[in-house]
Design an enzyme around this catalytic site. Structure first.
Site, mmCIF file in Angstrom:
data_model
loop_
_atom_site.group_PDB
_atom_site.id
_atom_site.type_symbol
_atom_site.label_atom_id
_atom_site.label_comp_id
_atom_site.label_asym_id
_atom_site.label_seq_id
_atom_site.Cartn_x
_atom_site.Cartn_y
_atom_site.Cartn_z
ATOM 1 N N GLY A 19 0.833 -1.208 0.000
ATOM 2 C CA GLY A 19 0.000 0.000 0.000
ATOM 3 C C GLY A 19 0.859 1.245 0.000
ATOM 4 O O GLY A 19 0.640 2.180 -0.785
ATOM 5 N N THR A 73 7.299 -5.348 4.829
ATOM 6 C CA THR A 73 6.083 -6.121 5.074
ATOM 7 C C THR A 73 6.428 -7.359 5.866
ATOM 8 O O THR A 73 7.363 -8.078 5.536
ATOM 9 C CB THR A 73 5.390 -6.561 3.772
ATOM 10 O OG1 THR A 73 4.501 -7.637 4.083
ATOM 11 C CG2 THR A 73 6.356 -7.056 2.731
ATOM 12 N N ASP A 116 4.517 -9.824 6.029
ATOM 13 C CA ASP A 116 3.941 -10.973 5.322
ATOM 14 C C ASP A 116 4.832 -11.498 4.190
ATOM 15 O O ASP A 116 4.550 -12.544 3.625
ATOM 16 C CB ASP A 116 2.573 -10.597 4.738
ATOM 17 C CG ASP A 116 1.528 -10.367 5.810
ATOM 18 O OD1 ASP A 116 1.786 -10.743 6.965
ATOM 19 O OD2 ASP A 116 0.462 -9.811 5.492
ATOM 20 N N GLY A 124 -0.471 -13.238 8.164
ATOM 21 C CA GLY A 124 -0.446 -13.596 6.750
ATOM 22 C C GLY A 124 -1.822 -13.342 6.185
ATOM 23 O O GLY A 124 -2.695 -14.191 6.193
ATOM 24 N N ARG A 125 -2.003 -12.099 5.759
ATOM 25 C CA ARG A 125 -3.327 -11.661 5.306
ATOM 26 C C ARG A 125 -3.749 -12.373 4.024
ATOM 27 O O ARG A 125 -4.797 -12.975 3.955
ATOM 28 C CB ARG A 125 -3.264 -10.156 5.056
ATOM 29 C CG ARG A 125 -4.582 -9.448 5.148
ATOM 30 C CD ARG A 125 -4.471 -8.099 4.502
ATOM 31 N NE ARG A 125 -3.701 -7.126 5.262
ATOM 32 C CZ ARG A 125 -4.196 -6.311 6.174
ATOM 33 N NH1 ARG A 125 -5.465 -6.365 6.459
ATOM 34 N NH2 ARG A 125 -3.430 -5.417 6.774
ATOM 35 N N GLU A 173 -3.568 -16.291 9.280
ATOM 36 C CA GLU A 173 -4.831 -15.585 9.561
ATOM 37 C C GLU A 173 -5.755 -15.481 8.343
ATOM 38 O O GLU A 173 -6.972 -15.391 8.488
ATOM 39 C CB GLU A 173 -4.541 -14.179 10.096
ATOM 40 C CG GLU A 173 -3.810 -13.317 9.078
ATOM 41 C CD GLU A 173 -3.523 -11.912 9.560
ATOM 42 O OE1 GLU A 173 -4.304 -11.379 10.346
ATOM 43 O OE2 GLU A 173 -2.498 -11.352 9.113
ATOM 44 N N TYR A 189 0.600 -10.165 17.277
ATOM 45 C CA TYR A 189 1.440 -8.958 17.266
ATOM 46 C C TYR A 189 2.831 -9.205 17.864
ATOM 47 O O TYR A 189 3.748 -8.421 17.655
ATOM 48 C CB TYR A 189 0.726 -7.818 17.996
ATOM 49 C CG TYR A 189 -0.504 -7.368 17.246
ATOM 50 C CD1 TYR A 189 -0.393 -6.657 16.056
ATOM 51 C CD2 TYR A 189 -1.778 -7.683 17.690
ATOM 52 C CE1 TYR A 189 -1.511 -6.271 15.337
ATOM 53 C CE2 TYR A 189 -2.910 -7.307 16.987
ATOM 54 C CZ TYR A 189 -2.760 -6.596 15.807
ATOM 55 O OH TYR A 189 -3.863 -6.220 15.085
ATOM 56 N N ARG A 246 5.728 -9.398 15.396
ATOM 57 C CA ARG A 246 6.185 -8.235 14.617
ATOM 58 C C ARG A 246 6.585 -7.042 15.491
ATOM 59 O O ARG A 246 7.208 -6.098 15.003
ATOM 60 C CB ARG A 246 5.132 -7.824 13.585
ATOM 61 C CG ARG A 246 3.911 -7.155 14.141
ATOM 62 C CD ARG A 246 3.002 -6.621 13.037
ATOM 63 N NE ARG A 246 2.081 -5.650 13.581
ATOM 64 C CZ ARG A 246 1.075 -5.117 12.928
ATOM 65 N NH1 ARG A 246 0.854 -5.462 11.671
ATOM 66 N NH2 ARG A 246 0.297 -4.227 13.496
HETATM 67 N N1 LIG Z 1 -3.506 2.466 -3.747
HETATM 68 C C1 LIG Z 1 -2.977 3.357 -2.903
HETATM 69 N N2 LIG Z 1 -2.640 4.594 -3.340
HETATM 70 C C2 LIG Z 1 -2.091 5.497 -2.496
HETATM 71 N N3 LIG Z 1 -1.838 5.254 -1.198
HETATM 72 C C3 LIG Z 1 -2.145 4.049 -0.703
HETATM 73 C C4 LIG Z 1 -2.734 3.036 -1.522
HETATM 74 N N4 LIG Z 1 -2.925 1.926 -0.762
HETATM 75 C C5 LIG Z 1 -2.504 2.261 0.478
HETATM 76 N N5 LIG Z 1 -2.028 3.504 0.517
HETATM 77 C C6 LIG Z 1 -1.497 4.211 1.686
HETATM 78 O O1 LIG Z 1 -0.322 3.559 2.136
HETATM 79 C C7 LIG Z 1 -0.259 3.544 3.546
HETATM 80 C C8 LIG Z 1 -0.014 2.165 4.069
HETATM 81 O O2 LIG Z 1 -0.883 1.215 3.453
HETATM 82 P P1 LIG Z 1 -1.272 -0.142 4.177
HETATM 83 O O3 LIG Z 1 -1.999 -0.969 3.190
HETATM 84 O O4 LIG Z 1 -1.958 0.177 5.460
HETATM 85 O O5 LIG Z 1 0.093 -0.787 4.625
HETATM 86 P P2 LIG Z 1 1.309 -1.408 3.796
HETATM 87 O O6 LIG Z 1 2.003 -0.297 3.112
HETATM 88 O O7 LIG Z 1 2.139 -2.010 4.833
HETATM 89 O O8 LIG Z 1 0.699 -2.383 2.832
HETATM 90 C C9 LIG Z 1 -1.555 4.143 4.053
HETATM 91 O O9 LIG Z 1 -1.282 5.451 4.502
HETATM 92 C C10 LIG Z 1 -2.471 4.140 2.846
HETATM 93 O O10 LIG Z 1 -3.346 5.241 2.811
HETATM 94 O O1 LIG Z 2 -3.868 -4.865 13.017
HETATM 95 P P1 LIG Z 2 -3.061 -4.154 12.012
HETATM 96 O O2 LIG Z 2 -2.071 -3.228 12.585
HETATM 97 O O3 LIG Z 2 -3.896 -3.516 10.960
HETATM 98 O O4 LIG Z 2 -2.157 -5.226 11.293
HETATM 99 C C1 LIG Z 2 -2.597 -6.485 10.928
HETATM 100 C C2 LIG Z 2 -2.169 -6.848 9.581
HETATM 101 O O5 LIG Z 2 -0.926 -6.354 9.206
HETATM 102 C C3 LIG Z 2 -0.200 -7.330 8.496
HETATM 103 O O6 LIG Z 2 0.880 -7.637 9.283
HETATM 104 C C4 LIG Z 2 0.289 -6.857 7.183
HETATM 105 O O7 LIG Z 2 0.533 -5.506 7.283
HETATM 106 P P2 LIG Z 2 1.309 -4.688 6.190
HETATM 107 O O8 LIG Z 2 0.591 -4.830 4.888
HETATM 108 O O9 LIG Z 2 1.298 -3.315 6.718
HETATM 109 O O10 LIG Z 2 2.698 -5.262 6.140
HETATM 110 C C5 LIG Z 2 -1.128 -8.499 8.304
HETATM 111 O O11 LIG Z 2 -0.531 -9.745 8.337
HETATM 112 C C6 LIG Z 2 -2.115 -8.296 9.395
HETATM 113 O O12 LIG Z 2 -3.374 -8.747 9.018
HETATM 114 MG MG LIG Z 3 0.010 -4.412 2.788
#
Ligand SMILES: Nc1ncnc2c1ncn2[C@@H]1O[C@H](COP(=O)(O)OP(=O)(O)O)[C@@H](O)[C@H]1O
Ligand SMILES: O=P(O)(O)OC[C@H]1O[C@](O)(COP(=O)(O)O)[C@@H](O)[C@@H]1O
Ligand SMILES: [Mg+2]
Length: 475
Positions: free
Chosen positions: A184, A211, A213, A257-258, A312, A369, A372
């Protein structure tokens, strides 16, 4: 800063390879590293501009040369003069062991290798760009942070507002943005990179993949993953100790592990005490021939106890069938999962309740948790240092729009869009999953036609790749 023009640099590697591309600002100044006594002894101080890292290293005589990425590392010429650099670091998404090491090593790397002393911490993830004050980061401030879990800068989900973020970058005069986060976050980084380019700003955007995961595409492995797998061993050991001490003991350990089961798979392979591993990629079923209940019964009869590791994200369809599923999402838009651990525990208890000859003793452990929220282990610490330094070298050299990471063990600059277009998952047709099945002797839960379909899909992708790629010129 001197107004050096921005050049579009497509990575051209000879012999008709597929080219990865991202922008590079024109490099103008000698790299200060050449006067650094620590590096004076290095045989090849700077990376050759033509050095590339191959995405595929196992190839055959006539297979295509495939995709290559720029090799990471210091360049002879850099784009930034030390005194012109104003860098910032932000951490987003979930936690992961080693984030603090990456922060520390970006700060120390910029300072010790390039003399940069204007480095800002963005607090609390993307939204911190526009809603919080920055904090000055110096080697002294970050000196001890690698010994702690979490992120010194704090983090958040959601809150990505590209325009406001780039406004803040512009207003604060920042010209190097280091973004630590998962898939993300990297998508967010790509959006910032595009907006920066649209506005014609001379700002470097560098992503550092994070990440727990291990689901980020292209790179070998994400930092903190090994630490998490190691910590998961403690939960598995506890489950094993508990269940081998009682009659018909069943231990269930739920691990993160989402969408992918890398943590569960590696923790299972490492432990050897696990009898069955359930991951999102491999749908399972409970009842009937070849189902989980049958396997549990058989294992209890043989050994008197067993341990199940469940990721998970496993069995979400099954859980949804027996629960009122709500399609909820977190602030970043990630689907919130139904809790497979208690569901599975209850299902097993219910099943064996009607079998008086087999009263089971079930222990459920959810270390979620705990795996991590710890500091990174020694090897992850070194890995984090390399990632941070590679990002610093790339940014100083004027590369932008890249994510750094090891590809076949060599660090490379990967265009951000390459790591966001797909997610890494466990391939059921790869040998690692076969190793797991062989070591646990659990059912594969796969029907023959499903295996064949996955094989055929994989072969089709390979065939299409071959048709678009050129051939390798072996000497
Ligand atoms: N498609 C996207 N475009 C822009 N920002 C994004 C997108 N997806 C997620 N983000 C932003 O990236 C940050 C982290 O995303 P998140 O999915 O929570 O964790 P991770 O980066 O670990 O996968 C958040 O602030 C979210 O708003
Ligand atoms: O409860 P939170 O902080 O949202 O995190 C839980 C989730 O984060 C993860 O660790 C993955 O997170 P990221 O995508 O940010 O690496 C998943 O395995 C888990 O479901
Ligand atoms: Mg992610």
């Amino acid at each position: 800063m001197e107004s050096t023009p921005l050049a579009t640099c497509v990575l051209k590697c000879s012999r008709n390879a597929i080219h990865a591309s991202f922008f590079i600002f024109l490099q103008a100044y000698p790299n200060p590293l050449q006067n650094n006594p620590a590096y004076a002894i290095v045989k090849q101080n700077f990376v050759h501009p033509e050095d590339v890292v191959a995405e595929e290293i196992v190839i055959q005589r006539n297979s295509p040369r495939g995709v290559h990425f720029r090799r990471a590392g210091p360049r002879e010429k850099v784009y930034f003069r030390t005194e012109d650099v104003r860098a910032c670091i932000v951490t987003c998404g979930g936690l992961c062991p080693g984030i603090n090491t990456v922060i520390r090593e970006i700060v120390c790397g910029l300072n010790y290798m390039y003399g940069v002393d204007d480095i800002l911490g963005i607090a609390g993830g993307y939204r911190g760009f526009y809603s919080k004050n920055t904090m000055p980061l110096t080697p002294k401030v970050v000196n001890d942070i690698h010994k702690r879990g979490g992120t010194f800068l704090r983090t958040s989900r959601g809150g990505h507002d590209t325009k406001k973020i780039v406004d803040s970058i512009q207003d604060r005069g920042i010209n190097q943005v280091y973004i630590i986060g998962g898939d993300g976050t990297q998508k967010g980084a790509a959006a910032i990179y595009r907006e920066v380019a649209k506005r014609g700003l001379r700002v470097v955007v560098a992503g550092i993949p994070k990440t727990i995961d291990n689901d980020i595409a292209v790179i070998d492995k994400s930092f903190g993953f090994d630490t998490a797998v190691e910590e998961a061993q403690r939960a598995i050991n506890a489950a094993h100790v508990e269940v081998e001490s009682v009659e018909n003991g069943i231990g269930i350990v739920k691990l993160m592990g989402r969408y992918c089961g890398f943590i569960a798979m590696h923790a299972t392979l490492a432990s050897r005490d696990v009898d069955c591993c359930l991951i999102p990629e491999s749908p399972f079923y409970l009842e009937g021939q070849g189902g989980l209940f049958e396997f549990i019964e058989q294992r209890l009869k043989e050994n008197g106890h067993m341990v199940i590791v469940v990721a998970e994200g496993a069995g979400q369809d099954l859980v949804a069938e027996s629960m009122r599923a709500i399609d909820a999402k977190d602030a970043s838009g990630n689907r919130l999962l139904l809790d497979v651990g208690p569901w599975l525990s209850q299902k097993i208890k219910d099943h064996f309740l009607v079998n008086p000859k087999m009263a089971v003793n079930l222990k459920y452990i959810d270390p979620t948790y705990m795996i991590r929220a710890i500091p990174s282990n020694a090897s992850d610490n070194i890995y984090c240092t390399l990632l941070a330094h590679s990002a610093v070298h790339g940014a100083m050299a004027g590369f932008t729009g890249f994510t750094v990471g090891p590809v076949n063990s060599r660090h490379a600059y990967i265009p951000i869009n390459r790591v966001t277009e797909t997610q890494n998952t466990v391939k059921l047709t790869d040998r690692m999953w076969a190793r797991l099945l062989a070591s646990t002797t659990q059912p594969s839960f796969l029907r023959y036609d499903e295996v064949m379909k996955e094989k055929v899909d994989k072969e089709t992708v390979q065939m299409l790749d071959n048709m678009t790629n050129s051939s390798v010129q072996l000497p």
